[in-house]
Design a protein around this motif. Structure first.
Motif, PDB file in Angstrom:
ATOM      1  N   LEU A 240       0.830  -1.205   0.000  1.00 32.16           N
ATOM      2  CA  LEU A 240       0.000   0.000   0.000  1.00 32.16           C
ATOM      3  C   LEU A 240       0.864   1.255   0.000  1.00 32.16           C
ATOM      4  CD1 LEU A 240      -2.713  -1.249   2.491  1.00 32.16           C
ATOM      5  CD2 LEU A 240      -3.181  -0.426   0.178  1.00 32.16           C
ATOM      6  N   TYR A 241       1.964   1.223   0.706  1.00 29.91           N
ATOM      7  CA  TYR A 241       2.868   2.367   0.815  1.00 29.91           C
ATOM      8  C   TYR A 241       3.549   2.656  -0.522  1.00 29.91           C
ATOM      9  CZ  TYR A 241       6.707   5.169   2.890  1.00 29.91           C
ATOM     10  OH  TYR A 241       7.608   6.157   3.207  1.00 29.91           O
ATOM     11  N   ASN A 242       4.089   1.605  -1.153  1.00 34.26           N
ATOM     12  CA  ASN A 242       4.877   1.804  -2.370  1.00 34.26           C
ATOM     13  C   ASN A 242       4.028   1.903  -3.635  1.00 34.26           C
ATOM     14  OD1 ASN A 242       7.412   1.780  -1.071  1.00 34.26           O
ATOM     15  ND2 ASN A 242       7.470  -0.449  -1.070  1.00 34.26           N
ATOM     16  N   VAL A 243       2.950   1.115  -3.703  1.00 33.67           N
ATOM     17  CA  VAL A 243       2.148   1.056  -4.935  1.00 33.67           C
ATOM     18  C   VAL A 243       1.031   2.091  -4.939  1.00 33.67           C
ATOM     19  CG1 VAL A 243       0.651  -0.424  -6.351  1.00 33.67           C
ATOM     20  CG2 VAL A 243       2.691  -1.390  -5.239  1.00 33.67           C
ATOM     21  N   HIS A 244       0.397   2.292  -3.793  1.00 30.62           N
ATOM     22  CA  HIS A 244      -0.771   3.178  -3.745  1.00 30.62           C
ATOM     23  C   HIS A 244      -0.524   4.477  -2.978  1.00 30.62           C
ATOM     24  CE1 HIS A 244      -3.353   0.131  -5.579  1.00 30.62           C
ATOM     25  NE2 HIS A 244      -2.810  -0.753  -4.768  1.00 30.62           N
ATOM     26  N   GLY A 245       0.673   4.670  -2.486  1.00 34.27           N
ATOM     27  CA  GLY A 245       0.989   5.921  -1.819  1.00 34.27           C
ATOM     28  C   GLY A 245       0.280   6.120  -0.495  1.00 34.27           C
ATOM     29  N   VAL A 246      -0.111   5.033   0.162  1.00 36.32           N
ATOM     30  CA  VAL A 246      -0.815   5.129   1.441  1.00 36.32           C
ATOM     31  C   VAL A 246       0.206   5.360   2.550  1.00 36.32           C
ATOM     32  CG1 VAL A 246      -2.178   3.848   3.144  1.00 36.32           C
ATOM     33  CG2 VAL A 246      -2.743   3.690   0.703  1.00 36.32           C
ATOM     34  N   LYS A 260       1.260 -10.326  21.990  1.00 41.64           N
ATOM     35  CA  LYS A 260       2.128  -9.152  22.112  1.00 41.64           C
ATOM     36  C   LYS A 260       3.430  -9.317  21.332  1.00 41.64           C
ATOM     37  CE  LYS A 260       1.679  -8.849  26.660  1.00 41.64           C
ATOM     38  NZ  LYS A 260       1.742  -8.380  28.076  1.00 41.64           N
ATOM     39  N   GLN A 261       3.967 -10.518  21.294  1.00 41.12           N
ATOM     40  CA  GLN A 261       5.229 -10.706  20.574  1.00 41.12           C
ATOM     41  C   GLN A 261       5.039 -10.478  19.081  1.00 41.12           C
ATOM     42  OE1 GLN A 261       8.118 -10.856  22.173  1.00 41.12           O
ATOM     43  NE2 GLN A 261       6.802 -10.686  23.996  1.00 41.12           N
ATOM     44  N   ARG A 262       3.936 -10.961  18.533  1.00 43.87           N
ATOM     45  CA  ARG A 262       3.646 -10.720  17.118  1.00 43.87           C
ATOM     46  C   ARG A 262       3.453  -9.234  16.862  1.00 43.87           C
ATOM     47  NH1 ARG A 262      -1.245  -9.724  15.241  1.00 43.87           N
ATOM     48  NH2 ARG A 262      -1.729  -9.917  13.016  1.00 43.87           N
ATOM     49  N   ALA A 263       2.723  -8.552  17.752  1.00 42.17           N
ATOM     50  CA  ALA A 263       2.509  -7.107  17.601  1.00 42.17           C
ATOM     51  C   ALA A 263       3.842  -6.360  17.612  1.00 42.17           C
ATOM     52  CB  ALA A 263       1.600  -6.597  18.715  1.00 42.17           C
ATOM     53  N   LYS A 264       4.749  -6.771  18.488  1.00 36.44           N
ATOM     54  CA  LYS A 264       6.060  -6.123  18.546  1.00 36.44           C
ATOM     55  C   LYS A 264       6.855  -6.374  17.269  1.00 36.44           C
ATOM     56  CE  LYS A 264       6.246  -6.424  23.597  1.00 36.44           C
ATOM     57  NZ  LYS A 264       6.862  -7.058  24.792  1.00 36.44           N
ATOM     58  N   THR A 265       6.736  -7.590  16.728  1.00 39.01           N
ATOM     59  CA  THR A 265       7.450  -7.917  15.490  1.00 39.01           C
ATOM     60  C   THR A 265       6.949  -7.058  14.334  1.00 39.01           C
ATOM     61  OG1 THR A 265       7.795 -10.200  16.225  1.00 39.01           O
ATOM     62  CG2 THR A 265       8.010  -9.773  13.873  1.00 39.01           C
ATOM     63  N   ILE A 266       5.650  -6.828  14.269  1.00 41.67           N
ATOM     64  CA  ILE A 266       5.103  -5.966  13.222  1.00 41.67           C
ATOM     65  C   ILE A 266       5.654  -4.548  13.363  1.00 41.67           C
ATOM     66  CG2 ILE A 266       2.987  -4.860  12.375  1.00 41.67           C
ATOM     67  CD1 ILE A 266       1.517  -7.486  13.048  1.00 41.67           C
ATOM     68  N   CYS A 267       5.658  -4.041  14.576  1.00 44.64           N
ATOM     69  CA  CYS A 267       6.173  -2.684  14.802  1.00 44.64           C
ATOM     70  C   CYS A 267       7.654  -2.588  14.445  1.00 44.64           C
ATOM     71  CB  CYS A 267       5.948  -2.267  16.248  1.00 44.64           C
ATOM     72  SG  CYS A 267       4.224  -2.028  16.704  1.00 44.64           S
ATOM     73  N   ARG A 268       8.426  -3.577  14.863  1.00 40.89           N
ATOM     74  CA  ARG A 268       9.856  -3.557  14.520  1.00 40.89           C
ATOM     75  C   ARG A 268      10.054  -3.627  13.012  1.00 40.89           C
ATOM     76  NH1 ARG A 268      10.229  -7.460  18.988  1.00 40.89           N
ATOM     77  NH2 ARG A 268      11.036  -6.379  20.847  1.00 40.89           N
ATOM     78  N   GLY A 269       9.186  -4.403  12.324  1.00 41.31           N
ATOM     79  CA  GLY A 269       9.294  -4.503  10.871  1.00 41.31           C
ATOM     80  C   GLY A 269       9.036  -3.169  10.182  1.00 41.31           C
ATOM     81  N   ILE A 270       8.058  -2.421  10.670  1.00 39.48           N
ATOM     82  CA  ILE A 270       7.782  -1.096  10.108  1.00 39.48           C
ATOM     83  C   ILE A 270       8.993  -0.190  10.292  1.00 39.48           C
ATOM     84  CG2 ILE A 270       6.375   0.990  10.416  1.00 39.48           C
ATOM     85  CD1 ILE A 270       4.054  -0.915  11.197  1.00 39.48           C
ATOM     86  N   ILE A 271       9.612  -0.258  11.472  1.00 43.85           N
ATOM     87  CA  ILE A 271      10.787   0.564  11.760  1.00 43.85           C
ATOM     88  C   ILE A 271      11.957   0.129  10.879  1.00 43.85           C
ATOM     89  CG2 ILE A 271      12.458   1.187  13.540  1.00 43.85           C
ATOM     90  CD1 ILE A 271      10.110   0.635  15.588  1.00 43.85           C
ATOM     91  N   ASP A 272      12.205  -1.181  10.791  1.00 45.43           N
ATOM     92  CA  ASP A 272      13.341  -1.693  10.017  1.00 45.43           C
ATOM     93  C   ASP A 272      13.194  -1.401   8.531  1.00 45.43           C
ATOM     94  OD1 ASP A 272      14.387  -2.639  12.379  1.00 45.43           O
ATOM     95  OD2 ASP A 272      13.769  -4.731  12.049  1.00 45.43           O
ATOM     96  N   ARG A 273      11.947  -1.426   8.034  1.00 43.82           N
ATOM     97  CA  ARG A 273      11.734  -1.149   6.601  1.00 43.82           C
ATOM     98  C   ARG A 273      11.680   0.345   6.305  1.00 43.82           C
ATOM     99  NH1 ARG A 273       7.791  -5.905   4.099  1.00 43.82           N
ATOM    100  NH2 ARG A 273       8.451  -7.587   5.497  1.00 43.82           N
ATOM    101  N   LYS A 274      11.851   1.150   7.350  1.00 46.04           N
ATOM    102  CA  LYS A 274      11.922   2.605   7.211  1.00 46.04           C
ATOM    103  C   LYS A 274      10.675   3.174   6.511  1.00 46.04           C
ATOM    104  CE  LYS A 274      16.978   2.982   7.269  1.00 46.04           C
ATOM    105  NZ  LYS A 274      17.110   1.818   8.127  1.00 46.04           N
ATOM    106  N   LEU A 275       9.524   2.700   6.967  1.00 42.16           N
ATOM    107  CA  LEU A 275       8.256   3.176   6.419  1.00 42.16           C
ATOM    108  C   LEU A 275       7.797   4.378   7.244  1.00 42.16           C
ATOM    109  CD1 LEU A 275       6.495  -0.281   5.911  1.00 42.16           C
ATOM    110  CD2 LEU A 275       7.780   1.066   4.232  1.00 42.16           C
TER     111      LEU A 275
END
Length: 502
Positions: A240-246, A260-275
């Motif tokens: 959505l970020y790259n293709v649709h500009g969301v 909670k561990q899955r939620a933390k992994t998602i958050c870390r992934g957003i940070i690591d992918r520099k979104l």
């Protein structure tokens, strides 16, 4: 085959301050699933419409259908759009008598076969709709009877009939991306009056189902939570970020932090992918199940809005409604979130008043609980029991009778109280008292300070724009005209998430 899909709403039910609409994941998920699983899908031309977005009346939908001549029209509606739903069905039937009208969404899934009392509606798709919808299309193409397709409601020999329920989809990774190509993201951004950002946004569901049994909720996705993997969620966000500009995401999970561990992994992934994104948790956080690490990661990932459901601060009612909040732990979570946010986010509570058997003293418990905390917004909603919930049955036993069809507010200016102990007028007064006591000068000043936030991150930009919209700031002045600050209260629907049913 031409299929038109409409999200049913009635624009006249909303003022311009509260009118906002979102891309309907339920409808476009059906299309995405059909595209993946029907090898003849190239024969289908899908069209998507949102009555709120387009400002369409029921008559306007009927005229559009008449002009396009589709073989099938699909209607999706929330429970409080019941009246509009049947008006739209009637308009389509009058304009295009031969068109098959298929209905789904939360309203249909909660009211079940009763919807077929309307002779304008032909077929219902219940609950989680992707597999049932694809099977329905296959049966129609092959001219097979629909009475053997699981997950449907229809008429057999003129009588309403439900086929066997379909198993919930598991794993969720088998569901492809929704058909985002059908969405005009810029049009939705322009309609989002509450945010005023102009940025492209999208709803996101990272799990389905909830293990809790709160009496006011529909169980459209079952009572077992099915989680998408963190990688699957991150790939959708990045798409959505790259293709649709969301750059703004509304999370619609029942409880995002259940794992909670899955939620933390998602958050870390957003940070690591520099979104560089903003995240709005208008739903989906269980406040007594948070921890400081998760809150910090959510903030670092771009979260600018946290909403924690208090509902009631009376332990007796917590048990009655089966919410079972640990109120002390919840208070600690709210305080921790305020402290850690450090001007990067708004923290809100959701509260309900007018439960069956609730007294004025018990409403005061909820008011005092909110006043004791340092969050920014206390949203207070009148309890409206929805058909198909346990709360509706409880309220009916106490003599609760809704006035007419379900709308945003059954009773107009005076909220309809589900409590036999509090009159409508007194409930209105108490809602006003709740808001007036909470939104004192200090809290308004804090919100006004946040409204000045301009960046440079998306999180900061969306935070500032959100608060500007919330306070209805124009020309640097706060007019305090947002519906949440007005007498009478807004009605919050606990089952407002558009389900995967159509």
């Amino acid at each position: 085959m031409k299929i038109m899909m409409f999200s049913v709403d009635d624009p006249k039910d909303y003022d311009q301050l509260s009118a906002k609409t979102y891309p309907k994941l339920g409808l476009i998920s059906l299309v995405g699933y059909a595209r993946r699983h029907l090898d003849w899908v190239d024969e289908i031309a899908f069209q998507y419409g949102d009555m709120m977005l387009d400002g369409q009346t029921p008559a306007g939908v009927g005229a559009t259908v008449a002009a396009e001549s589709p073989e099938i029209v699909c209607l999706s509606a929330l429970s409080y759009n019941e009246a509009a739903f049947h008006e739209v069905a009637a308009a389509i039937r009058a304009a295009a008598p031969q068109t098959l009208i298929v209905a789904g969404g939360p309203y249909v899934s909660s009211s079940r076969l009763a919807v077929l009392e309307d002779g304008n509606v032909d077929v219902l798709v219940f609950d989680e709709g992707e597999e049932s919808f694809a099977a329905l299309l296959g049966a129609l193409r092959d001219k097979r009877g629909l009475d053997t397709v699981p997950g449907l409601g229809l008429r057999v020999n003129g009588k309403p009939f439900a086929t066997p329920a379909r198993e919930l989809i598991d794993p969720l990774e088998t569901i492809p991306l929704p058909a985002y190509d059908l969405i005009d993201f810029d049009a939705y951004a322009a309609q989002n009056q509450h945010l005023r950002s102009g940025g492209r946004f999208a709803p996101l569901v990272t799990s389905r189902g909830c293990p809790f049994r709160c009496v006011y909720c529909h169980a459209l996705h079952g009572k077992k939570t099915r989680f998408r993997s963190a990688e699957h969620v991150l790939d959708e966000i990045e798409h959505l970020y790259n293709v649709h500009g969301v750059t703004l995401f509304y999370i619609y999970d029942d409880i995002f932090n259940l794992d909670k561990q899955r939620a933390k992994t998602i958050c870390r992934g957003i940070i690591d992918r520099k979104l560089d994104i903003g995240i709005d948790f208008l739903n989906g956080l269980r406040g007594d199940m948070m921890d400081a690490e998760l809150i910090s990661l959510m903030l670092d990932a771009g979260t600018y809005y946290f909403a924690y459901a208090v509902e009631t601060a009376t332990p007796r009612l917590q048990d009655e409604i089966k919410k079972y909040n640990d109120l002390d732990t919840l208070a600690e979570t709210i305080s921790t979130t305020v402290d850690l946010s450090d001007g990067r986010a708004v923290i809100a509570t959701y509260n309900m008043v007018g439960f069956p058997g609730e007294s004025e003293d018990e409403i005061w418990n909820t008011i005092r609980y909110n006043l004791s905390l340092d969050h920014h917004i206390a949203d207070v909603a009148v309890t409206i029991p929805q058909e198909g919930t346990e709360l509706y049955q409880i309220a009916q036993r106490e003599g609760y009778r809704p006035d007419g069809s379900r709308t945003l507010n059954y009773a107009g200016d005076a909220p309809l109280s589900a409590s036999s102990l509090i009159s409508r007028q007194r409930l209105t007064e108490m809602v006003d008292t709740f808001k007036s006591a909470f939104f004192d000068g200090r809290r308004i000043s804090r919100l006004q300070a946040l409204a000045k936030e301009t960046g440079p991150t998306r999180q900061q930009q969306y935070l500032g724009k959100f608060v500007q919209g919330y306070l209805n700031i124009s020309d640097g002045q706060s007019h305090l005209a947002n519906a949440a600050l007005l007498t009478g209260g807004s009605v919050r629907q606990h089952a407002f998430t558009e389900s995967a049913a159509i």
